[in-house]
Scaffold this motif. Structure first.
Motif, mmCIF file in Angstrom:
data_model
loop_
_atom_site.group_PDB
_atom_site.id
_atom_site.type_symbol
_atom_site.label_atom_id
_atom_site.label_comp_id
_atom_site.label_asym_id
_atom_site.label_seq_id
_atom_site.Cartn_x
_atom_site.Cartn_y
_atom_site.Cartn_z
ATOM 1 N N TYR A 32 -62.461 -1.297 27.770
ATOM 2 C CA TYR A 32 -62.580 -0.504 26.347
ATOM 3 C C TYR A 32 -61.897 -0.326 25.525
ATOM 4 O O TYR A 32 -60.727 0.137 25.985
ATOM 5 N N SER B 291 -64.446 -10.412 32.175
ATOM 6 C CA SER B 291 -64.325 -8.775 32.504
ATOM 7 C C SER B 291 -64.532 -8.309 31.168
ATOM 8 O O SER B 291 -64.950 -8.722 30.117
ATOM 9 N N ARG C 17 -65.875 -2.363 35.060
ATOM 10 C CA ARG C 17 -64.696 -2.126 34.830
ATOM 11 C C ARG C 17 -64.854 -0.712 34.062
ATOM 12 O O ARG C 17 -65.254 -0.693 32.987
ATOM 13 N N ARG D 235 -51.382 -13.712 31.110
ATOM 14 C CA ARG D 235 -51.255 -12.713 30.038
ATOM 15 C C ARG D 235 -51.290 -13.254 28.762
ATOM 16 O O ARG D 235 -51.631 -12.789 27.720
ATOM 17 N N PRO E 240 -65.305 3.399 33.510
ATOM 18 C CA PRO E 240 -66.265 4.338 34.115
ATOM 19 C C PRO E 240 -67.638 3.721 34.385
ATOM 20 O O PRO E 240 -68.177 2.859 33.725
ATOM 21 N N HIS F 154 -71.533 -8.494 40.237
ATOM 22 C CA HIS F 154 -70.837 -9.262 39.174
ATOM 23 C C HIS F 154 -71.645 -10.183 38.437
ATOM 24 O O HIS F 154 -72.057 -10.386 36.987
ATOM 25 N N GLN G 156 -60.971 -2.411 39.156
ATOM 26 C CA GLN G 156 -61.082 -3.836 39.322
ATOM 27 C C GLN G 156 -61.553 -4.525 38.161
ATOM 28 O O GLN G 156 -62.456 -3.679 37.290
ATOM 29 N N LYS G 157 -61.724 -5.906 38.045
ATOM 30 C CA LYS G 157 -62.414 -6.579 36.920
ATOM 31 C C LYS G 157 -63.635 -7.200 37.332
ATOM 32 O O LYS G 157 -64.337 -7.289 36.415
ATOM 33 N N LEU G 158 -64.027 -7.202 38.459
ATOM 34 C CA LEU G 158 -65.218 -7.704 38.714
ATOM 35 C C LEU G 158 -66.356 -6.874 38.783
ATOM 36 O O LEU G 158 -66.109 -5.786 39.071
ATOM 37 N N HIS G 159 -67.646 -7.315 38.175
ATOM 38 C CA HIS G 159 -68.890 -6.274 38.067
ATOM 39 C C HIS G 159 -68.739 -5.440 37.233
ATOM 40 O O HIS G 159 -69.651 -5.340 36.406
ATOM 41 N N VAL H 52 -66.696 -4.688 47.464
ATOM 42 C CA VAL H 52 -66.235 -3.425 47.348
ATOM 43 C C VAL H 52 -65.946 -3.416 45.950
ATOM 44 O O VAL H 52 -65.649 -4.345 45.233
ATOM 45 N N ILE H 53 -66.478 -2.104 45.184
ATOM 46 C CA ILE H 53 -65.982 -1.851 43.839
ATOM 47 C C ILE H 53 -64.835 -0.845 44.138
ATOM 48 O O ILE H 53 -64.955 0.283 44.568
ATOM 49 N N ILE I 248 -60.514 2.292 22.544
ATOM 50 C CA ILE I 248 -60.800 3.752 22.069
ATOM 51 C C ILE I 248 -60.039 3.864 20.878
ATOM 52 O O ILE I 248 -58.692 4.059 21.131
ATOM 53 N N ASP J 31 -53.197 -4.743 29.769
ATOM 54 C CA ASP J 31 -54.366 -4.923 30.820
ATOM 55 C C ASP J 31 -54.637 -3.677 31.558
ATOM 56 O O ASP J 31 -54.312 -3.337 32.389
ATOM 57 N N ALA J 32 -55.843 -3.193 30.964
ATOM 58 C CA ALA J 32 -56.384 -1.749 31.636
ATOM 59 C C ALA J 32 -57.851 -1.704 31.036
ATOM 60 O O ALA J 32 -58.282 -2.440 30.511
ATOM 61 N N ALA J 33 -58.636 -0.881 32.034
ATOM 62 C CA ALA J 33 -60.040 -0.927 31.731
ATOM 63 C C ALA J 33 -60.223 -0.119 30.505
ATOM 64 O O ALA J 33 -61.078 -0.512 29.750
ATOM 65 N N ALA J 34 -59.375 0.878 30.218
ATOM 66 C CA ALA J 34 -59.666 1.452 28.877
ATOM 67 C C ALA J 34 -58.072 1.901 27.985
ATOM 68 O O ALA J 34 -57.114 2.145 28.670
#
Lengths: 417, 417
Positions: free
Chosen positions: A408, A405, B395, A19, B397, A393, B390-393, B222-223, A410, B361-364
């Motif tokens: 987003y 990674s 993240r 972190r 939408p 990936h 997840q963070k790989l490939h 897997v995603i 916003i 720590d989040a996608a959006a």
């Protein structure tokens, strides 16, 4: 000692540290990498002493020469590790670079920025330099790292990682961000592969057996690396001298690495003229040739290739040779037997070149160059953590960007949906 | 019937088809998607008939209303599926777009271009529209697809996929590229998750149970998608009206979706003034509130929140509420309990906004907007195959780009290394 428990504590400490590491200024990370390099050089004798013990034990076990060579360190190799860390420090920081940005009709401002993956597990085998290389790249991209090296290099790895940790923490890397696993049991590997929620990804580096075991058993996402059954296809219109030069380089310049060639395919229309020239050049380099029926009609000195040969990564001075009726058959052979690594065509025909690149399914598809160039440095990334042979990936040589990674961000003014 | 064998045959057929599909011209793919849309609309009665039978059986089983709603199709929903396919046809083709290009000092020309992933497995539950949406997106990005829907929607899915396949193949999609799995047994899922080498990725869409089972057991990459324990943090400086409006929207506009809010955190300095206003607004929308000790001191009508509440995705009109001493505590709570989906802060303070976006720590991560915007259409991608947590490939939408990989194309003039 309870391996499971200790492993979990290490991973939890790494996660906590990740972190703070994720938002650490670039300058602190670079300073730490340079301090790590200095520490390795200043205390080289500690590493060499540990390595001498590893080597002695490996020799006593009767491990083969190529293995001992991978394990062996000397002052030059330690300097290389240190230089690698300094070069990584000099690379641009991938974190917070943006790669998508839009203002939506409703006024929402959306940006996508690069962020660290979090905690990366590296599981590797004989090469102790991976300890320094992987630690440097993971930290530079803002990731905590859990390193688990092979049992044969345990003393060398322990010595290297102790020096690195001390230097890194002193330079401001959050305590816990760099974890070395001293357990050489398979149990430690299995513990890592089931740390969903603590480890964000596992990158295995080593032989096919290790990689297969991890891919099959891991519930943590894995980036598959390494295995390379690479092909050279010599087309009807190839320049013979260029084809021989490329083939000899791809096979013999470093036979044990993953981007070396294992199978040569040759167009039937030129096989009779080309193969004797190839065979002479390969013989000079002490390469054993294994041919299909047609190749052996032309060069009877070749051994017979079996079905197994077409999917074997020799990692040695052995080459399988097959005569194919046309480009389509070459592409079909490659797509059936390759591991998605690197493939090349030697041709003077633009259409063949284009079709080969379009239809061959691999991370790197060459025209008129040796497959040996598939490498992070050769591709201009300045560093490499491995070569991905999967499609998710990252595919092909992985530099710092592959260790990140995205997120987003916003901004609104009270928008609801 | 031998499930394992039939599944393998389907996957092998998909893999064969994927080679031709990967290099199919954009025009043919778009034409096929439009033909699929037309077929759905023209033969809507076949789909509705099958759906009526699924619904009847589901009602007899006593499945709950929200489930029946997801399962139910009508003319409007079929038209939506068709429109979705037409919109996907209108999007730019992601394949062969380049994103890296360099000429190296040795003259090698290196380009990186987008290529399809290959064969994608989609494992989903009640919503029959996924059959059309996923098929359209996968084909547009040049991928073959193996669709495995839930048992409750089996008749609807079979009807939809038969229409789609017929129309697609007639329009030039290679035979085999679209595969529907008619087996509703768990065995079919387990067969898919072990098809390493045939499937390039599996994307599960559905409840936490399904996703967890697949993540834990799959040796195919897997995603992970979907689960969302999303938070709204109301900061000390928040505009109360804006905060209430965002919170009510995030909780009540569509409670069963993954970007809905589950927990509201409020800064201690304003909790006493803010919470009663929030409670009134939530009460009007029939939201059950579950508070920590401090929240219940202020609003005694709240039920007591347990430790379990903080990590629960209610998917319903229930909201947990916690009073936190400061921004740091809010961030720590979120990073401990969230699922890496969507988080928002309501604040008038620039420094708080910036720190929240940096450290969560989040996608959006939103400032002053509802978490409900996390969606491929709202983000401007024109389509969505799911939301990666997840963070790989990938993240967040996932649009068409998430269904692609890359390939390096290298031109030389005989270079060796």
């Amino acid at each position: 000692m309870d391996i499971q428990k200790t492993m979990r504590e290490k991973a939890e400490a790494a996660k906590r540290a990740s972190r703070a590491l994720a938002i650490l200024p670039t300058g602190v990370k670079n300073e730490a990498l340079r301090a790590m390099a200095d520490a390795l050089e200043k205390r080289a004798e500690l590493v060499l002493e540990a390595n001498a013990q590893d080597l002695e034990e490996a020799r006593a076990k009767g491990l083969k020469r190529s293995y001992l060579d991978r394990l062996m360190l000397n002052e030059g190799r330690i300097r290389q590790m240190a230089e690698g860390l300094r070069q990584t420090a000099a690379l641009p920081d991938p974190i917070c670079q943006g790669d998508y940005s839009t203002i939506r009709p409703n006024g929402l401002e959306i940006r996508r920025v690069r962020v660290p993956l979090g905690v990366i597990g590296i599981i590797y085998e004989a090469r102790p330099n991976v300890t320094a290389d992987a630690a440097g790249l993971c930290l530079k991209a803002g990731n905590a790292v859990l390193l688990r090296g092979g049992s044969e290099a345990i003393r060398s790895n322990t010595a290297i990682s102790s020096l690195l940790m001390k230097a890194a923490y002193k330079a401001g890397i959050p305590e816990g961000a760099l974890q070395f696993v001293e357990f050489t049991d398979r149990e430690a590997v299995d513990a890592m592969t089931h740390m969903t929620g603590l480890l964000d990804v596992i990158i295995p580096r080593g032989g096919a057996g290790l990689i297969h075991h991890i891919v099959e058993n891991s519930s943590v996402p894995v980036i598959e690396t390494g295995t390379g059954v690479c092909h050279t296809f010599v087309d009807e219109t190839a320049d013979f001298d260029m084809a021989v030069k490329i083939a000899v380089n791809a096979k013999t310049s470093h036979p044990s690495v993953c981007n070396a060639m294992e199978t040569l395919l040759v167009h039937a229309a030129i096989a009779e003229d080309f193969l004797p020239q190839l065979a002479r050049a390969m013989e000079e380099k002490h390469v054993e040739l294994r041919g299909d029926a047609r190749a052996r009609e032309i060069c009877p000195e070749m051994r017979e290739a079996t079905e197994e040969d077409w999917s074997t990564e020799y990692g040695d001075l052995i080459l399988s040779v097959r005569v194919v009726p046309d480009l389509a058959a070459a592409i079909a052979h490659i797509n059936k037997y390759n591991t998605g690594h690197s493939e090349t065509i030697v041709t003077e025909n633009l259409e063949s070149a284009h079709r080969f690149q379009k239809e061959v399914d691999a991370a790197a598809v060459y025209v008129n160059a040796s497959t040996r160039f598939t490498d992070g440095f050769e591709f201009g990334f300045g560093a490499e953590i491995g070569i991905s042979t999967q499609k998710l990936h990252a595919r092909g040589p992985m530099g710092l960007e592959a260790l990140t990674s995205t997120k987003y961000l916003i901004y609104g003014e009270g928008q609801v949906r």
